[in-house]
Scaffold this active site. Structure first.
Site, PDB file in Angstrom:
ATOM      1  N   GLY A  45       1.219  -1.468   0.067  1.00 12.70           N
ATOM      2  CA  GLY A  45       0.318   0.034   0.252  1.00 12.70           C
ATOM      3  C   GLY A  45       0.772   0.720   0.144  1.00 12.70           C
ATOM      4  O   GLY A  45       0.744   2.174  -0.561  1.00 12.70           O
ATOM      5  N   CYS A  46       1.913   1.235   0.576  1.00 17.63           N
ATOM      6  CA  CYS A  46       2.973   2.304   0.937  1.00 17.63           C
ATOM      7  C   CYS A  46       3.694   2.847  -0.827  1.00 17.63           C
ATOM      8  O   CYS A  46       3.436   3.443  -0.601  1.00 17.63           O
ATOM      9  CB  CYS A  46       4.270   2.281   1.956  1.00 17.63           C
ATOM     10  SG  CYS A  46       3.098   2.235   3.773  1.00 17.63           S
TER      11      CYS A  46
END
Length: 154
Positions: A45-46
């Protein structure tokens, strides 16, 4: 600590970027700042969030935005993350979590019944006068740049 709200003065911060250079809120006076907080370099996600902002970096800067990411990772970790994905913006290493705490994004989280402290993924849009214009707590990691541009209808 009282949670930050849109219209509040952005808390002052200073931190070290991936190159060991000091970055402060004052560096962005007269500019619009996308200050985004994320949990960890190289997590799916990052990475999606960073790549979304990077892919639209020229569009964001054309609209007057600067972009800075903050996580508790080290400057060395950030340096590798930037090199791996060819990121065009600074990442601040907040290993002591001072900026994370000032912005209220270092908080208790729960996962699979386990409680722990971690980064609550959040983006603050700070205007040229240092005022928080928008707070995005429901971050669309894959289309975060588009999400920001739509928030401002630009």
């Amino acid at each position: 600590m009282t949670p930050l709200k849109e219209g509040d003065k952005a808390p002052y911060f200073e931190g070290i970027n991936q190159d060991g250079k000091k970055i402060t809120l004052d560096d962005f006076k007269g500019k619009k700042l996308i200050l985004y907080f994320y949990p960890k370099d190289n997590k799916s996600g990052c990475t999606a969030e960073a790549c979304s902002l990077n892919d639209s970096y020229s569009s964001l800067t054309e609209k007057g935005f600067e972009v800075v990411g903050v996580s508790p990772d080290s400057a060395n970790s950030h340096l590798k993350f930037i090199a791996k994905y060819n990121l065009a913006f600074n990442l601040i290493a907040d290993t002591e979590k001072k900026i994370l705490e000032a912005y209220g994004v270092w908080a208790e989280k729960k996962l699979y019944g386990r409680t722990y402290m971690g980064v609550v993924r959040t983006t603050f849009i700070i205007n040229a006068n240092g005022i928080i214009e928008r707070i995005i707590t429901k971050v669309n990691t894959k289309d975060h740049a588009k999400q920001i541009l739509e928030e401002f209808k630009i």
